[in-house]
Write an enzyme that holds these catalytic residues in place. Structure first.
Site, mmCIF file in Angstrom:
data_model
loop_
_atom_site.group_PDB
_atom_site.id
_atom_site.type_symbol
_atom_site.label_atom_id
_atom_site.label_comp_id
_atom_site.label_asym_id
_atom_site.label_seq_id
_atom_site.Cartn_x
_atom_site.Cartn_y
_atom_site.Cartn_z
ATOM 1 N N THR A 107 -10.731 -7.910 -12.153
ATOM 2 C CA THR A 107 -11.650 -7.088 -11.372
ATOM 3 C C THR A 107 -11.110 -6.887 -9.956
ATOM 4 O OG1 THR A 107 -12.839 -9.000 -10.432
ATOM 5 C CG2 THR A 107 -13.628 -8.150 -12.555
ATOM 6 N N LYS A 136 0.801 -1.221 0.000
ATOM 7 C CA LYS A 136 0.000 0.000 0.000
ATOM 8 C C LYS A 136 0.835 1.273 0.000
ATOM 9 C CE LYS A 136 -3.992 -2.057 2.378
ATOM 10 N NZ LYS A 136 -5.025 -1.682 1.399
ATOM 11 N N SER A 162 -13.313 -0.223 -5.070
ATOM 12 C CA SER A 162 -13.213 -0.876 -3.764
ATOM 13 C C SER A 162 -14.558 -0.781 -3.046
ATOM 14 C CB SER A 162 -12.137 -0.210 -2.909
ATOM 15 O OG SER A 162 -12.212 -0.672 -1.566
ATOM 16 N N MET A 216 -10.388 -3.297 4.605
ATOM 17 C CA MET A 216 -9.282 -2.448 5.053
ATOM 18 C C MET A 216 -9.619 -0.959 4.999
ATOM 19 S SD MET A 216 -7.141 -4.775 5.910
ATOM 20 C CE MET A 216 -5.573 -3.968 6.146
ATOM 21 N N ASN A 238 -8.836 3.891 -8.905
ATOM 22 C CA ASN A 238 -9.593 2.907 -8.128
ATOM 23 C C ASN A 238 -10.886 3.547 -7.632
ATOM 24 O OD1 ASN A 238 -10.588 0.936 -6.430
ATOM 25 N ND2 ASN A 238 -8.631 0.538 -5.409
#
Length: 354
Positions: free
Chosen positions: A245, A74, A184, A121, A181
């Site tokens: 995906t 990350k 999520s 997360m 992104n």
């Protein structure tokens, strides 16, 4: 033969909760470059390249088509260790403009019976400033890097473009591609940005700010028709590629699921493949396609490649199978290509549609 058994390592790590295990693995990966002989030795064990699977994208050479999916690194702390795990490229992030702690713990779960992971997360990361520090340390490290970007949780949907604008400016001269992104499930309202107008606006903005290739990562939890329409909109607006995906929120896949967070790993394999196949049929030859989601073998990677994927990514199955999986996928791809009479991976990409 590998110099250690991942089964032994896994038994040790699986004695800890998943997030602690990830932290411990990260400590090892950060330390690895401090011992160049060991780094070199492990790289020789796991890194596979061959002219048959080497490709050029974005002006860079990808030594093999298997990359690390976003979410593992990350903060961009493990980049120089990724070739040692066998990966031909890595995607760091998701990174947000400001540091954020993510959602409350526990937020990461092993679904052992299903060889899957469930995470909630919430884009926990140290922010773009810290990641820029990590990238500035790389200097002469020649390795393809993608940067996955997302909005902060506290940023409203109405102001989401401002966060992405900040991130485009920050990373316009870093890495080899940028990934938007908005797929999520762990940031409230984020998936609502998967609409035609936002896609048009964000890619128009990206073109004004950076010459970096910008890709879109999509969720598996939409109809094939909606996914194709969204991807076509992105490509028409300037997307350099599609990644399909992200994790799924289809909790009907297993009785072991929590009622929050996204599921990845073996449970996602077929759902991800079917959506990718639909996208591949429509977009193969029009843009770069990257497939991710439950890829656990050379055969599965090859299935994605024949459906249109130029590259594939692995994350959750790495946790269950270790770096030998990446070597096995690359070695297996070479064998499968030869078996089908191909001399280069490019001949197999989109074979289902040729």
């Amino acid at each position: 033969m590998p110099f250690f058994s991942y089964d032994t390592v896994k038994k040790i790590l699986f004695n800890f909760d998943p997030e602690t295990a990830h932290t411990l693995a990260g400590i090892g990966l950060r330390a690895l470059p401090c011992c160049p002989p060991l780094l070199h030795f492990i790289t020789k064990q796991y890194f596979v390249t061959d002219p048959m699977i080497e490709q050029e994208f974005f002006g860079r050479t990808f030594k093999n088509p298997v990359g690390l999916g976003a979410g593992f690194d990350k903060n961009g702390q493990y980049i120089t260790s990724m070739p040692a795990l066998g990966f031909g490229f890595t995607e760091i992030g998701t990174v947000t403009p400001k540091p954020q702690p993510g959602n409350p713990k526990p937020r990461l779960f092993r679904l052992l019976e299903d060889r899957s992971i469930q995470n909630a997360m919430g884009f926990n990361n140290r922010g773009m400033g810290y990641m820029l520090e990590q990238l500035n340390k790389l200097y002469f490290f020649d390795y393809p890097i993608g940067i996955n970007i997302g909005k902060n949780k506290v940023t409203s949907e109405e102001k989401a473009l401002e966060d992405y604008e900040t991130l485009f400016h920050a990373f316009k001269d870093y890495g080899d591609y940028i990934v938007i992104n908005i797929s999520s499930p762990n940031t409230p309202g984020l998936r609502d940005l998967q609409n035609e107008q936002f896609i048009k606006d964000i890619f128009a903005m990206a073109k004004r700010i950076t010459e970096q290739p910008v890709l879109l990562k999509i969720a598996p939890d939409m109809t094939h028709e909606d996914a194709i329409a969204l991807c076509n909109t992105a490509v028409d607006a300037g997307a350099a590629g599609i990644i399909a995906t992200n994790t799924t929120i289809d909790y009907s896949l297993t009785p072991h699921a929590k009622d929050f967070g996204g599921i990845s790993g073996a449970l996602l394999t077929e759902k991800s493949y079917q959506l990718f196949k639909a996208i591949g049929k429509e977009l193969y030859g029009k843009t770069l396609l990257i497939s991710v989601g439950g890829i656990d073998s050379a055969e599965e990677a090859y299935r994605r490649i024949k459906a249109g994927a130029s590259l594939v990514q692995v994350y959750s199955m790495l946790i269950y199978k270790g770096p030998a999986l990446i070597r096995e996928i690359n070695e297996g791809l070479i064998k499968l290509l030869k078996k089908d009479g191909y001399t280069h991976i490019s001949e197999a990409i989109g074979a289902d549609w040729k």
